[in-house]
Design a protein around this motif. Structure first.
Motif, mmCIF file in Angstrom:
data_model
loop_
_atom_site.group_PDB
_atom_site.id
_atom_site.type_symbol
_atom_site.label_atom_id
_atom_site.label_comp_id
_atom_site.label_asym_id
_atom_site.label_seq_id
_atom_site.Cartn_x
_atom_site.Cartn_y
_atom_site.Cartn_z
ATOM 1 N N THR A 86 1.081 -1.208 0.208
ATOM 2 C CA THR A 86 -0.014 -0.143 0.078
ATOM 3 C C THR A 86 1.064 1.225 0.164
ATOM 4 N N HIS A 87 2.106 1.314 0.765
ATOM 5 C CA HIS A 87 2.773 2.522 0.849
ATOM 6 C C HIS A 87 4.159 2.270 1.537
ATOM 7 N N PRO A 88 4.981 2.943 1.259
ATOM 8 C CA PRO A 88 6.414 2.990 1.448
ATOM 9 C C PRO A 88 6.713 3.359 3.111
ATOM 10 N N HIS A 89 6.067 3.091 4.131
ATOM 11 C CA HIS A 89 6.373 2.939 5.533
ATOM 12 C C HIS A 89 6.689 1.384 5.862
ATOM 13 N N THR A 90 7.925 1.551 6.570
ATOM 14 C CA THR A 90 8.535 0.315 6.824
ATOM 15 C C THR A 90 7.602 -0.683 7.446
ATOM 16 N N ASP A 91 6.749 -0.383 8.310
ATOM 17 C CA ASP A 91 5.703 -1.345 8.919
ATOM 18 C C ASP A 91 4.749 -1.938 8.140
ATOM 19 N N HIS A 92 4.915 -1.458 6.719
ATOM 20 C CA HIS A 92 3.833 -2.008 5.628
ATOM 21 C C HIS A 92 4.615 -2.794 4.516
ATOM 22 N N TYR A 93 6.046 -2.484 4.373
ATOM 23 C CA TYR A 93 6.906 -3.132 3.271
ATOM 24 C C TYR A 93 7.992 -4.000 3.613
ATOM 25 N N ASP A 169 -4.599 9.351 0.458
ATOM 26 C CA ASP A 169 -3.509 10.411 0.979
ATOM 27 C C ASP A 169 -3.239 9.800 2.621
ATOM 28 N N HIS A 170 -1.775 10.009 2.693
ATOM 29 C CA HIS A 170 -1.314 9.511 3.891
ATOM 30 C C HIS A 170 0.129 10.396 4.043
ATOM 31 N N SER A 171 0.662 10.117 5.376
ATOM 32 C CA SER A 171 1.905 10.816 5.509
ATOM 33 C C SER A 171 3.238 10.498 4.666
ATOM 34 N N GLY A 191 -5.308 0.338 3.459
ATOM 35 C CA GLY A 191 -4.000 0.654 3.816
ATOM 36 C C GLY A 191 -3.977 1.874 4.954
ATOM 37 N N ASP A 192 -2.990 2.796 5.180
ATOM 38 C CA ASP A 192 -2.913 3.946 5.948
ATOM 39 C C ASP A 192 -3.678 5.020 4.995
ATOM 40 N N PHE A 193 -4.423 5.721 6.087
ATOM 41 C CA PHE A 193 -4.983 6.762 4.956
ATOM 42 C C PHE A 193 -5.528 8.052 5.899
ATOM 43 N N ASN A 376 6.175 3.078 16.378
ATOM 44 C CA ASN A 376 6.494 1.531 15.630
ATOM 45 C C ASN A 376 6.092 1.733 14.073
ATOM 46 N N GLU A 377 5.658 2.797 13.622
ATOM 47 C CA GLU A 377 5.385 3.016 12.042
ATOM 48 C C GLU A 377 6.666 3.391 11.343
ATOM 49 N N GLU A 378 7.693 4.261 12.130
ATOM 50 C CA GLU A 378 8.953 4.449 11.466
ATOM 51 C C GLU A 378 9.993 4.239 12.403
ATOM 52 N N GLY A 404 -0.889 11.486 9.932
ATOM 53 C CA GLY A 404 -1.137 10.730 8.422
ATOM 54 C C GLY A 404 -2.448 9.922 8.552
ATOM 55 N N HIS A 405 -3.088 9.774 9.682
ATOM 56 C CA HIS A 405 -4.302 8.779 9.885
ATOM 57 C C HIS A 405 -5.502 9.443 10.226
ATOM 58 N N ALA A 406 -6.321 8.749 9.747
ATOM 59 C CA ALA A 406 -7.837 9.393 9.781
ATOM 60 C C ALA A 406 -8.465 9.462 11.191
HETATM 61 ZN ZN LIG Z 1 1.651 4.310 7.197
#
Ligand SMILES: [Zn+2]
Length: 456
Positions: A86-93, A169-171, A191-193, A376-378, A404-406
């Motif tokens: 979904t996006h290039p934050h380390t906790d997702h990829y 949209d996210h951070s 994803g995160d939004f 823990n996101e980055e 970055g979060h809703a």
């Molecule tokens: Zn994220």
């Protein structure tokens, strides 16, 4: 056994480490495959003790124990067909580095560029076998694993399933949500939004498109179900500008290195106050990679009011040579910053505090902390140590941030727009509260249990 099912291996009851396996007949796709900071932190402490190979994480139950998906288990056909990021934050990829190279990862061109900018400017991490990309001896950039790029809003087939990514949209730039069509119904994943960012309309379009697919299942994040704040990027720009205007000495600022929107906001504040934004080398390299591929256009390293801060270090690296060769005249050192501090905004986190003795911030200097994403996101800031440095140099702290979060209202709006048959609650440390909130609104929620398959 249901023909189509979802199994969750992280990113439930916790923020980050999302790894959701979607199966439909013989098709097997992971939705994200992120690093689980929370659980890795229980056992590891970089650089003293870090996982060196997938066995270290498998033994601790941090990576899912599945056959033929890891590099150590390379015989035969791969155990999953693909990963959708979904996006290039380390906790997702980040945990894709442990996966076999014949398992392709799909993502937007921007997500690919951000991930690779990190790889090419990274200094630590596991051995070469697990690098996603690296420099060649000749100074070229080599990518080791398939990083397939997809176009938002253009359906593709992944493992035989019609799959569409939609920008959200996210951070971090490049973020998308997905709709995957399975034989049992459509699966949507946010994803995160956020809705309150500069590209909130992208998110609204995604919600609309997801609704049109009448999903059987929606996987939705809930990071801020207990931390909703009313804030916006425009507000950040206004407040940062005000803080900078009122500052007599140096403005030092800290924020997530991959957040190009925030970098852009600080650049605007610098222009408005007639100061120069002095960014870190890693930020400069990411900006270079994005602008040189046409993936970011707000400003570039050749713009006025932009310099690059060269950190003192034991040895050079390829990405630093590239910056020096391409933007040599823009590179400044601590003693230069010292001389122009009344006219500068210096981006500096904890690792950059080594420059403080030489810069010796002038009276009236301040620090703007513009980051409060879940650690823990980055995991870029070590707050206590940073505060010791700021105390030492007498820099008071202004906090200015938009997440970055809703917010909870926006999460509700997302679910009410999409109206899925089932809502799977992910990326939240308060699933019980989140579930009650949505159930009272009439939605059918699932608080997934790790490793348990759920029919779509
Ligand atoms: Zn994220």
């Amino acid at each position: 056994m249901a023909k189509s099912r979802l199994t969750f291996y992280g990113g439930i009851n916790e923020i980050g480490g999302n790894k959701f396996l979607l199966e439909d007949g013989s098709s097997r796709i992971f939705l994200d495959f992120g690093k689980n900071f929370g659980r890795e932190k229980q056992y590891f402490d970089e650089p003293w003790i870090t996982p060196r190979k997938e066995e270290h994480l498998l033994a601790l139950g941090i990576l899912p124990n599945l056959d033929r998906i890891y590099k150590k288990d390379a015989a035969g056909s791969p155990g999953v067909d693909a990963v959708l990021l979904t996006h290039p934050h380390t906790d997702h990829y980040d945990s894709i580095r442990w996966l076999r190279n014949d398992i392709p990862a799909h993502m937007t061109a921007t997500t690919r560029a951000v991930i690779l900018a990190r790889e090419f400017s990274g200094s630590t991490g596991p051995s070469k076998d697990y690098h996603i990309g690296d420099w060649t001896k000749e100074g070229g950039q080599q990518v080791y694993r398939p990083m397939e790029t997809l176009q938002p809003a253009k359906p593709i087939r992944v493992a035989g399933l019609e799959t569409t990514a939609f920008q959200v949209d996210h951070s971090v730039l490049g973020s998308v949500g997905y709709v995957v069509e399975t034989s049992a119904g459509n699966v949507a994943y946010t994803g995160d939004f956020r809705l309150h960012g500069t590209r909130g309309d992208d998110t609204r379009k995604f919600l609309q498109k997801a609704a049109e697919h009448e999903p059987a299942a929606l996987l939705i994040e809930g990071t801020h179900v207990t931390e909703s704040k009313i804030e916006s990027e425009e507000e950040v720009e206004r407040k940062v500008t005000k803080v900078v205007e009122d500052t007599r000495g140096l403005v030092v600022a800290g924020f997530a290195p991959a957040d190009m929107d925030r970098l852009s906001t600080f650049h605007k504040a610098a222009v408005a106050t007639d100061r120069t934004l002095i960014m870190t080398e890693k930020q400069a390299f990411m900006l270079h990679q994005l602008t040189s591929q046409g993936l970011f256009g707000d400003f570039d390293l050749k713009s006025k009011n932009v310099l690059i801060f060269r950190k003192e270090r034991a040895r050079s690296a390829r990405y630093l040579d590239l910056l020096q060769d391409t933007y040599g005249g823009k590179v400044v050192e601590a003693r230069d910053v010292r001389g122009l501090q009344e006219r500068a905004i210096l981006v500096a986190g904890l690792p950059d505090m080594l420059a403080m003795p030489e810069i010796d911030p002038a009276p009236g200097s301040v620090y703007i902390l513009s980051s409060s994403e879940p650690f823990n996101e980055e995991m870029e800031i070590s707050y206590d140590k940073l505060m010791e440095w700021l105390t030492r140099y007498g820099l008071p702290v202004f906090q200015v941030h938009a997440s970055g979060h809703a917010t909870a209202h926006d999460l509700r709006q997302a679910v009410e727009t999409i109206r899925p048959k089932q809502v799977f609650l992910v990326h939240t440390d308060r699933p019980a509260l989140y579930a009650r909130f949505l159930e009272k609104l009439g939605f059918n929620t699932v608080k997934p249990i790790e490793g348990t398959p759920y029919p779509v």
